[in-house]
Design an enzyme around this catalytic site. Structure first.
Site, PDB file in Angstrom:
ATOM      1  N   LYS A 142       2.904  -8.563 -42.449  1.00 24.58           N
ATOM      2  CA  LYS A 142       1.804  -9.340 -43.036  1.00 24.58           C
ATOM      3  C   LYS A 142       0.761  -9.702 -41.977  1.00 24.58           C
ATOM      4  CE  LYS A 142       2.325 -13.964 -43.672  1.00 24.58           C
ATOM      5  NZ  LYS A 142       1.270 -14.835 -43.124  1.00 24.58           N
ATOM      6  N   ARG A 192      -5.574 -19.137 -45.288  1.00 17.01           N
ATOM      7  CA  ARG A 192      -6.361 -19.477 -44.099  1.00 17.01           C
ATOM      8  C   ARG A 192      -6.821 -18.249 -43.326  1.00 17.01           C
ATOM      9  NH1 ARG A 192      -5.960 -24.294 -42.087  1.00 17.01           N
ATOM     10  NH2 ARG A 192      -6.392 -23.345 -40.083  1.00 17.01           N
ATOM     11  N   CYS A 219      -3.181 -27.671 -43.633  1.00 21.95           N
ATOM     12  CA  CYS A 219      -2.217 -27.000 -44.511  1.00 21.95           C
ATOM     13  C   CYS A 219      -0.850 -27.620 -44.308  1.00 21.95           C
ATOM     14  CB  CYS A 219      -2.210 -25.499 -44.273  1.00 21.95           C
ATOM     15  SG  CYS A 219      -1.306 -25.017 -42.829  1.00 21.95           S
ATOM     16  N   ARG A 250      -4.265 -27.173 -38.068  1.00 23.90           N
ATOM     17  CA  ARG A 250      -4.741 -25.811 -37.857  1.00 23.90           C
ATOM     18  C   ARG A 250      -6.266 -25.674 -37.839  1.00 23.90           C
ATOM     19  NH1 ARG A 250      -1.129 -21.848 -41.366  1.00 23.90           N
ATOM     20  NH2 ARG A 250      -1.638 -20.376 -39.723  1.00 23.90           N
ATOM     21  N   PRO A 251      -6.918 -26.303 -36.896  1.00 26.15           N
ATOM     22  CA  PRO A 251      -8.378 -26.133 -36.807  1.00 26.15           C
ATOM     23  C   PRO A 251      -8.755 -24.726 -36.356  1.00 26.15           C
ATOM     24  CG  PRO A 251      -7.565 -27.488 -34.983  1.00 26.15           C
ATOM     25  CD  PRO A 251      -6.381 -27.164 -35.837  1.00 26.15           C
ATOM     26  N   VAL A 252     -10.056 -24.377 -36.482  1.00 35.45           N
ATOM     27  CA  VAL A 252     -10.530 -23.057 -36.039  1.00 35.45           C
ATOM     28  C   VAL A 252     -11.607 -23.213 -34.962  1.00 35.45           C
ATOM     29  CG1 VAL A 252      -9.916 -21.790 -38.136  1.00 35.45           C
ATOM     30  CG2 VAL A 252     -12.134 -22.928 -38.006  1.00 35.45           C
ATOM     31  N   ASP A 253     -11.551 -24.347 -34.238  1.00 36.29           N
ATOM     32  CA  ASP A 253     -12.574 -24.616 -33.225  1.00 36.29           C
ATOM     33  C   ASP A 253     -12.625 -23.539 -32.139  1.00 36.29           C
ATOM     34  OD1 ASP A 253      -9.952 -25.860 -32.745  1.00 36.29           O
ATOM     35  OD2 ASP A 253     -10.789 -26.434 -30.819  1.00 36.29           O
ATOM     36  N   GLN A 254     -11.501 -22.933 -31.824  1.00 35.64           N
ATOM     37  CA  GLN A 254     -11.494 -21.922 -30.751  1.00 35.64           C
ATOM     38  C   GLN A 254     -12.186 -20.625 -31.192  1.00 35.64           C
ATOM     39  OE1 GLN A 254     -10.453 -22.759 -27.625  1.00 35.64           O
ATOM     40  NE2 GLN A 254     -10.271 -24.757 -28.632  1.00 35.64           N
ATOM     41  N   ASP A 284       7.496 -18.721 -36.538  1.00 31.68           N
ATOM     42  CA  ASP A 284       7.712 -18.160 -37.878  1.00 31.68           C
ATOM     43  C   ASP A 284       9.188 -17.844 -38.156  1.00 31.68           C
ATOM     44  OD1 ASP A 284       5.035 -18.381 -38.354  1.00 31.68           O
ATOM     45  OD2 ASP A 284       4.575 -16.262 -38.048  1.00 31.68           O
ATOM     46  N   ILE A 340       4.560 -25.360 -31.717  1.00 33.99           N
ATOM     47  CA  ILE A 340       3.288 -24.736 -32.110  1.00 33.99           C
ATOM     48  C   ILE A 340       2.574 -25.536 -33.206  1.00 33.99           C
ATOM     49  CG2 ILE A 340       2.163 -22.598 -32.925  1.00 33.99           C
ATOM     50  CD1 ILE A 340       3.575 -22.157 -30.269  1.00 33.99           C
TER      51      ILE A 340
HETATM   52  N1  EPU Z   1      -5.326 -24.014 -32.869  1.00 31.41           N
HETATM   53  C1  EPU Z   1      -6.363 -24.877 -32.619  1.00 31.41           C
HETATM   54  N2  EPU Z   1      -7.652 -24.399 -32.713  1.00 31.41           N
HETATM   55  C2  EPU Z   1      -7.925 -23.115 -33.053  1.00 31.41           C
HETATM   56  C3  EPU Z   1      -6.852 -22.230 -33.329  1.00 31.41           C
HETATM   57  C4  EPU Z   1      -5.555 -22.716 -33.216  1.00 31.41           C
HETATM   58  O1  EPU Z   1      -6.162 -26.045 -32.303  1.00 31.41           O
HETATM   59  O2  EPU Z   1      -9.099 -22.754 -33.132  1.00 31.41           O
HETATM   60  C5  EPU Z   1      -3.926 -24.500 -32.749  1.00 31.41           C
HETATM   61  C6  EPU Z   1      -3.200 -24.498 -34.089  1.00 31.41           C
HETATM   62  O3  EPU Z   1      -3.434 -25.655 -34.822  1.00 31.41           O
HETATM   63  C7  EPU Z   1      -1.752 -24.351 -33.650  1.00 31.41           C
HETATM   64  C8  EPU Z   1      -1.852 -23.464 -32.417  1.00 31.41           C
HETATM   65  O4  EPU Z   1      -3.195 -23.583 -31.960  1.00 31.41           O
HETATM   66  O5  EPU Z   1      -1.223 -25.590 -33.289  1.00 31.41           O
HETATM   67  C9  EPU Z   1      -1.543 -21.986 -32.651  1.00 31.41           C
HETATM   68  O6  EPU Z   1      -2.212 -21.540 -33.798  1.00 31.41           O
HETATM   69  P1  EPU Z   1      -2.665 -20.031 -34.022  1.00 31.41           P
HETATM   70  O7  EPU Z   1      -4.146 -19.994 -34.083  1.00 31.41           O
HETATM   71  O8  EPU Z   1      -2.000 -19.150 -33.027  1.00 31.41           O
HETATM   72  O9  EPU Z   1      -2.087 -19.726 -35.455  1.00 31.41           O
HETATM   73  P2  EPU Z   1      -2.778 -18.827 -36.541  1.00 31.41           P
HETATM   74  O10 EPU Z   1      -3.482 -17.732 -35.854  1.00 31.41           O
HETATM   75  O11 EPU Z   1      -3.520 -19.668 -37.509  1.00 31.41           O
HETATM   76  C10 EPU Z   1      -0.858 -17.083 -36.814  1.00 31.41           C
HETATM   77  C11 EPU Z   1      -0.006 -16.578 -37.941  1.00 31.41           C
HETATM   78  C12 EPU Z   1       0.983 -17.668 -38.329  1.00 31.41           C
HETATM   79  C13 EPU Z   1       1.838 -17.999 -37.100  1.00 31.41           C
HETATM   80  C14 EPU Z   1       0.941 -18.419 -35.931  1.00 31.41           C
HETATM   81  C15 EPU Z   1       1.693 -18.682 -34.650  1.00 31.41           C
HETATM   82  C16 EPU Z   1      -1.451 -15.023 -39.065  1.00 31.41           C
HETATM   83  C17 EPU Z   1      -2.261 -14.691 -40.246  1.00 31.41           C
HETATM   84  N3  EPU Z   1      -0.859 -16.217 -39.060  1.00 31.41           N
HETATM   85  O12 EPU Z   1      -1.530 -18.238 -37.299  1.00 31.41           O
HETATM   86  O13 EPU Z   1       1.812 -17.137 -39.354  1.00 31.41           O
HETATM   87  O14 EPU Z   1       2.724 -19.041 -37.401  1.00 31.41           O
HETATM   88  O15 EPU Z   1      -0.044 -17.395 -35.678  1.00 31.41           O
HETATM   89  O16 EPU Z   1       2.394 -17.557 -34.256  1.00 31.41           O
HETATM   90  O17 EPU Z   1      -1.320 -14.221 -38.146  1.00 31.41           O
HETATM   91  C18 EPU Z   1       3.273 -17.224 -41.204  1.00 31.41           C
HETATM   92  O18 EPU Z   1       3.237 -15.986 -41.226  1.00 31.41           O
HETATM   93  O19 EPU Z   1       4.100 -17.898 -41.874  1.00 31.41           O
HETATM   94  C19 EPU Z   1       2.330 -17.952 -40.346  1.00 31.41           C
HETATM   95  C20 EPU Z   1       2.056 -19.235 -40.516  1.00 31.41           C
END
Ligand code: EPU
Length: 417
Positions: free
Chosen positions: A22, A92, A116, A121-125, A304, A326
């Site tokens: 996925k 997301r 969620c 899970r912000p997207v600021d980065q 995960d 995480i």
């Molecule tokens: N974070 C921020 N700012 C950002 C991005 C992330 O603060 O701009 C924080 C998040 O809140 C979190 C940490 O950084 O605490 C890591 O988040 P990450 O961005 O790596 O997670 P993601 O990309 O949103 C993906 C997977 C998730 C998986 C995580 C961690 C996809 C579509 N989703 O999420 O998968 O848990 O990486 O490995 O690839 C799942 O499949 O059940 C699932 C939740």
């Protein structure tokens, strides 16, 4: 809403074919926005999140042809550069259209995902990285509004390791002017799979799989064909299931090189495994031993897999300490596992799991995708009947899970609701 009815107590025996990943498929589908030519993908899993992504892309004007596990996408001309709230709120990962749209079309409007079930899970980065590439970004009415006549290569160091953040920036950089370096990049195998597709489309990327990815922007990308990698989390979930129920499972069309930390923990728990290039045979006798874990970015133990390992520990011999580093709220399954007779206590980001000899069936509720998988594992080894409600979470990320488990002897059925 559909439910699952599980009658526990049967060891698992037989073969399961693992589906495509996925979390590799979602960014890869969005990468089709980077070219006007067709992108053909094989081994695409049958999941609700894939349906949602295809719907999102079609709404933008991408032509989508799906046949079985293959999908061809062609983003020749788009009619909309917007990801609406209705779709983003259900998934997301829709944020993954932001980088490709901005890079190829110079603008994008993507709804901000809210919080969620597993955390903020912000997207600021994602935004910070695109701004470093000279994009002009505003947040208005709940949308990210982004403009950039041409993205400019930049050195970006993310504040924390982010998987989809790295993917968004890597996709954006493929069409930027000049060189982009992503430092502190995520090293997940799904990023490598995405990079391999992008390279097949003509992108110039090195360092994927390390924490420093270097991308030389090109003028345009072309079509390509790619087969999605095996789902390491689905593989790990079935391995936890057989470790919990006992029996013998042969997993086909999987890979072992992406599963190191998970396989180590399962071996410690007592699961015997033999491995080939694309298969794992697992055999379990007796009660598992408790194994603690601390989740971390790849190649550490994946967040995960945390809920599934917790279900295994619930019936193990001994006490396990599980630390989630995480996501701040990824213990929603604990209360439900305790309804099945588990003895788990939470203190902040740490769960202490005191293994019990048996669980007892009950009605429980799925709260997120991996929480649902942990309840299925617990239900498979609980006495009598377990009903899991709200399994739409499970359908987001597991391809026909109940049919795969039925085929290896589990008593599990879907109750349509
Ligand atoms: N974070 C921020 N700012 C950002 C991005 C992330 O603060 O701009 C924080 C998040 O809140 C979190 C940490 O950084 O605490 C890591 O988040 P990450 O961005 O790596 O997670 P993601 O990309 O949103 C993906 C997977 C998730 C998986 C995580 C961690 C996809 C579509 N989703 O999420 O998968 O848990 O990486 O490995 O690839 C799942 O499949 O059940 C699932 C939740």
């Amino acid at each position: 809403m559909d439910k699952l009815r599980i009658t526990g107590g049967n060891p698992l025996h037989g073969e399961i074919t693992v589906s495509g990943a996925k979390n590799a498929a979602l960014p890869i589908l969005c990468a089709s926005l980077l070219t006007a030519e067709p992108v053909t993908l094989h081994n695409v899993p049958g999941l609700r999140d894939i349906d949602t992504t295809l719907k999102l892309l079609s709404q933008m004007g991408v032509r989508v042809a799906r046949e079985g596990e293959s999908v061809t996408l062609q983003a020749a001309e788009l009619t909309s550069l917007e990801a609406p709230y209705e779709l983003v709120k259900t998934m997301r990962a829709s944020i993954l259209v932001l980088g490709p749209l901005l890079a190829r079309f110079g603008e994008a409007k993507v709804s901000l995902p809210g919080g969620c079930a597993i955390g903020q899970r912000p997207v600021d980065q994602h935004i910070k990285g695109l701004e470093a590439m000279q994009a002009d970004i505003h947040i208005e009415h709940g949308f990210v509004l982004a403009n950039a006549p041409r993205l400019q290569g930049a050195t970006i160091r993310t504040d924390m390791i982010t998987v989809t953040g790295t993917e968004n920036l890597m996709m954006a950089a493929t069409l930027a002017n000049g060189e982009t370096i992503i430092e502190n990049a995520a090293r997940e195998p799904e990023i490598v799979d995405l990079a391999e597709l992008l390279i097949a489309m003509g992108a110039r990327i090195t360092g994927h799989g390390t924490d420093r990815i270097i991308i030389q922007g090109v003028e345009r990308l072309h079509g390509a064909t790619h087969s999605i990698m095996a789902d390491r989390i689905e593989t790990g979930t079935f391995l936890c299931a057989v470790a919990a129920t006992g029996g013998e499972l042969m997993l086909r069309r999987t890979s072992t090189d992406t599963l190191g930390a998970t396989l180590d923990k399962l071996r410690e728990a007592g699961l015997h495994m033999e491995e080939g290039p694309d298969w794992i045979r697992a055999h379990m006798q007796g009660r598992p031993k408790a194994v603690g874990c601390r989740t971390s970015e790849y190649p550490g133990f994946p967040t995960d897999m945390q809920a599934q390992l917790m279900a295994l520990n619930a019936i193990a011999e001994g006490t396990a300490i599980i630390v989630e580093t995480i996501f701040e709220n990824r213990f929603m399954h604990v209360q439900e596992l305790n309804r099945l007779g588990a003895q788990i206590e939470i203190d902040g980001n740490t769960a202490v799991v005191q293994g019990v000899p048996r669980l007892t069936g009950a009605r429980v509720m799925a709260t997120d995708l991996r929480a649902s998988a942990s309840l299925v594992i617990a239900g498979l080894c609980a006495d009598e009947e377990t009903i899991i409600e709200r399994i739409y979470h499970l359908d987001r990320g597991y391809d026909r899970m109940e049919s795969k488990l039925q085929a290896v002897g589990a008593q599990i059925e879907r109750i349509k609701g």
